[in-house]
Scaffold this motif. Structure first.
Motif, PDB file in Angstrom:
ATOM      1  N   LEU A 193       0.330  -1.203  -0.274  1.00 42.22           N
ATOM      2  CA  LEU A 193       0.207  -0.371  -0.225  1.00 42.22           C
ATOM      3  C   LEU A 193       1.061   1.245   0.303  1.00 42.22           C
ATOM      4  O   LEU A 193       0.524   2.645  -0.600  1.00 42.22           O
ATOM      5  CB  LEU A 193      -0.811  -0.093   1.587  1.00 42.22           C
ATOM      6  N   ALA A 194       1.789   1.098   1.151  1.00 40.83           N
ATOM      7  CA  ALA A 194       3.011   2.410   1.138  1.00 40.83           C
ATOM      8  C   ALA A 194       3.765   2.613  -0.228  1.00 40.83           C
ATOM      9  O   ALA A 194       3.614   3.215  -0.712  1.00 40.83           O
ATOM     10  CB  ALA A 194       3.824   2.300   2.391  1.00 40.83           C
ATOM     11  N   ALA A 239       0.882   9.085   1.589  1.00 37.30           N
ATOM     12  CA  ALA A 239      -0.315   8.196   1.719  1.00 37.30           C
ATOM     13  C   ALA A 239      -1.001   9.694   1.781  1.00 37.30           C
ATOM     14  O   ALA A 239      -2.547   9.356   0.652  1.00 37.30           O
ATOM     15  CB  ALA A 239      -0.461   7.434   2.915  1.00 37.30           C
ATOM     16  N   TYR A 250       5.474   7.754   5.453  1.00 35.22           N
ATOM     17  CA  TYR A 250       4.981   7.242   4.554  1.00 35.22           C
ATOM     18  C   TYR A 250       3.669   7.143   4.903  1.00 35.22           C
ATOM     19  O   TYR A 250       2.960   7.572   4.094  1.00 35.22           O
ATOM     20  CB  TYR A 250       4.919   5.170   5.323  1.00 35.22           C
ATOM     21  N   SER A 253      -3.774   2.741   4.365  1.00 35.13           N
ATOM     22  CA  SER A 253      -1.905   2.189   4.710  1.00 35.13           C
ATOM     23  C   SER A 253      -1.851   3.736   5.649  1.00 35.13           C
ATOM     24  O   SER A 253      -0.309   3.322   6.788  1.00 35.13           O
ATOM     25  CB  SER A 253      -0.977   3.569   3.156  1.00 35.13           C
TER      26      SER A 253
END
Length: 668
Positions: free
Chosen positions: A84-85, A406, A402, A574
């Motif tokens: 996801l990241a 996101a 991160y 995320s």
């Protein structure tokens, strides 16, 4: 009221300076660095950053102390969370092919001070990460020679007993960092060539481990007699996933290298996906082999793989594994020393860090000053600090980066597109304007839609002066036409992207609140069960509501570069995972993080805010602005407004003459 406005003006201006966004050039492929990295080069960089000491050390530690053989599932969950990241980094790396990684992505979408703090923390993470890997590399090599290096250093050179410091200076770790920094300074092609060699050797050793390990596998090691497949249950699997997540943090080196990629629009997403897939496959399969070769509760957490082969009677195989682990640590060292100077260079190039680090060697095309200075600093850390003390610093800066990346994906996806061109300063006032459509084109637009449309120079922002509530596609960042009859009164009058930005802030706040209650509600806060459940339900509903409101707005429909799927759900999940992992870190880590942030703020307010290129660009003369309005009849009208300087009285009148189409054409 006037007194209040005068008193609030400095605070408002300071807020605007802290949250100003970076202006990107039209030609984002232009760079003073050398674009020479292919998709293969970037893929091997990503593999080298992820498949390092974690494969040879982390697998045994997690399997023995936290999960058991179910460490396989922990790596599956951790790999999904990292994916996801990685999606978010891949979109930004392809869309904005500039070095700086999370710092750059935050700067173009969230604001200057947030970008600086992200970059400041990533610098610390890379410095400590490189020093920690050098310490592990030295210790692993020393263990092969029965700690002869450590004994010689303590006996003949120096030994000290100081809290938070190592018992002896690790000259070997410092030396390998200095040598690696020297090679990195020779240019990106030399760095890539070395990474190719070590990554290839490391992957060959991994293949050897898998083939020979499966030949020695004994399924009885997963039986109930040895504790079963999952002796610690789902709680152990989830706890192991939080630890295994850090095995994948090296993929951001790919985004850091986007300014040196030949074709970043294609290479960055492909390299990110392939390298993350290879790393996840390696971790899952090696964990399977390891727990099948020997019982999980007998593993040596310091050198699990090599020890497993030694115990099965194949000492020669253990030596091969030891060589592979040293090669893998070399790749991690190279990746840390590769990405760290480029983040420093990006910050210095924008004026937020000392200009000395923005100098690029004209021959090697790399920021050699940043490489050598931070290579020496990294060597000093490895020389005097203990590995355990270094590792305690890790993770929080990466997780914070991160989280912001996101959030930046959501903000940028629902922001109206703006073309940003290079601004050149001139001594005399100039009328800046983007090419406007011909009157015939404007008339066609007006006849087709029956709307009054207005174009503003320089921002390329299309505003609808009179909007008809039709079911056509709306502008980016605006409420979707389908929901206009239901939510138009509440959300329809906001600026494009404004509601989305507020909701992204809501996602961050609700994620922190939800994870805080989830982690600390029963233990530290000692909440009653009913209030614990109610708070979790309230914060989870608020989190879902924020994502739903974001989804109700029109996103950008850009198909030229890679885009994260299922926005805002993917970056939203995320964010939640990253915040949860940050909540699991020790209080000491948060204290050290706070101290480092305080030092960073001193650097920013002492240097960065005064030398920011965006701040200097704002001081350039901007005396006039042109605005073009297309009337329903098809005629084109230009209005010219004089721009008052910030020091001028707010009540001073501004000139607003209106020119007809003929006058405008004559003026052009």
């Amino acid at each position: 009221m006037a007194t209040c406005q005068q008193g609030c003006t400095p605070a408002v201006r300071l807020c605007q300076r802290l949250n100003r966004l970076k202006t990107l050039d039209d030609d984002m492929m232009a760079t003073s660095l050398k674009r020479c990295l292919s998709t293969l080069d970037l893929t091997l960089l990503g593999v080298g950053g992820m498949v390092g000491s974690g494969l040879y050390v982390l697998t045994g530690t997690v399997a023995k102390d936290i999960v058991g053989p179910a460490v396989i599932l922990s790596f599956v969950f951790a790999g999904f969370a990292s994916l996801l990241a990685a999606f978010c980094y891949a979109e930004f790396g392809a869309r904005i092919p500039k070095t700086g990684s999370a710092y750059m992505f935050t700067y173009v979408s969230v604001g200057e001070i947030w970008a600086f703090l992200i970059g400041w923390n990533v610098i610390l993470e890379n410095m400590i990460g490189g020093a920690a890997v050098a310490r592990a590399w030295s210790g692993y090599l020393d263990s092969i020679f029965n700690h002869a290096i450590q004994n010689f250093t303590e006996s003949h050179i120096m030994r000290w007993d100081v809290p938070f410091l190592a018992h002896y200076p690790d000259i070997l770790a410092a030396g390998i960092l200095l040598v690696a920094s020297l090679f990195i300074s020779f240019g990106v092609q030399v760095s890539s060539y070395l990474n190719h060699i070590f990554s290839t050797l490391s992957m060959c050793v991994v293949v050897f481990i898998l083939i020979f390990g499966f030949m020695l596998a004994e399924p009885a090691n997963w039986s109930q007699k040895e504790g079963g497949f999952s002796p610690f249950g789902w709680s152990g699997i989830l706890a192991g996933s939080a630890t295994c997540f850090y095995a994948f943090v090296g993929f951001d080196v790919i985004a850091s290298s986007s300014e040196e990629a030949k074709n970043p629009q294609k290479a960055i997403p492909i390299a990110t996906a392939i390298s993350l897939g290879l790393a996840a496959t390696a971790y899952i399969l090696v964990s399977t082999v390891l727990t099948l070769m020997v019982p999980w509760h007998t593993l040596d957490p310091n050198s699990a793989l090599a020890d497993a082969f030694f115990r099965r009677g194949y000492s020669w195989a253990g030596i091969i594994v030891a060589v592979g682990s040293i090669c893998a640590m070399n790749t991690v060292l190279l990746c840390n020393l590769f990405s760290l100077p480029r983040i420093v260079y990006a910050m210095a190039e924008d004026g937020l860090f000392f200009k000395f680090f923005a100098r690029v060697n004209p021959v090697t095309k790399v920021p050699v000053n940043a490489i050598l200075v931070f290579g020496v600093l990294m060597a000093i850390l490895a020389l005097i600090f203990d590995l355990e003390a270094l590792v305690q610093f890790l993770s929080i800066g990466t997780l914070l980066a991160y989280t912001f990346v996101a959030a930046s994906v959501i903000v940028l996806r629902f922001q109206p597109g703006k073309k940003r061109s290079k601004e050149t300063s001139s001594a005399s006032p100039t009328l800046t304007a983007e090419p406007s459509p011909a009157p015939s084109e404007c008339q066609n637009i007006s006849e087709d839609s029956g709307e009054l449309k207005q174009y503003e120079s320089f921002s390329d922002k299309l505003q609808l002066v009179e909007r008809q509530k039709t079911r056509e596609r709306r502008g980016v960042g605006q409420l979707k036409a389908y929901w206009e009859p239901y939510l138009g009164r509440l959300l329809g009058n906001c600026e494009p992207g404004e509601v989305v930005s507020i909701c992204v802030l809501g996602v961050l706040v609700t994620s922190v609140s939800f994870c805080g209650v989830l982690v600390f509600g029963v233990t530290e806060l000692q909440l009653p069960r009913w209030s614990y459940i109610i708070l979790l339900v309230i914060f989870s509903l608020a989190y879902v509501l924020c994502l739903a409101v974001i989804w109700l707005h029109e996103p950008q429909a850009n198909t030229k570069t890679f885009q994260v799927p299922l926005v805002p759900l993917t970056p939203g999940v995320s964010i939640l995972i990253n915040v949860f992992l940050m909540m699991k870190l020790s209080p000491l880590t948060w204290i050290r993080f706070t101290i480092w942030i305080a030092v960073g703020l001193l650097v920013y307010f002492g240097y960065g805010i005064w030398h920011s290129k965006e701040g200097l660009r704002e001081l350039q003369p901007k005396d006039m602005a042109a605005r073009y309005v297309v009337l329903p009849s098809g005629s084109l009208v230009e209005t010219v407004e004089s721009i008052q300087p910030e020091q001028a009285d707010a009540s001073a009148p501004c000139v607003n003459p209106t020119l007809t189409t003929e006058e405008f054409a004559g003026r052009r």
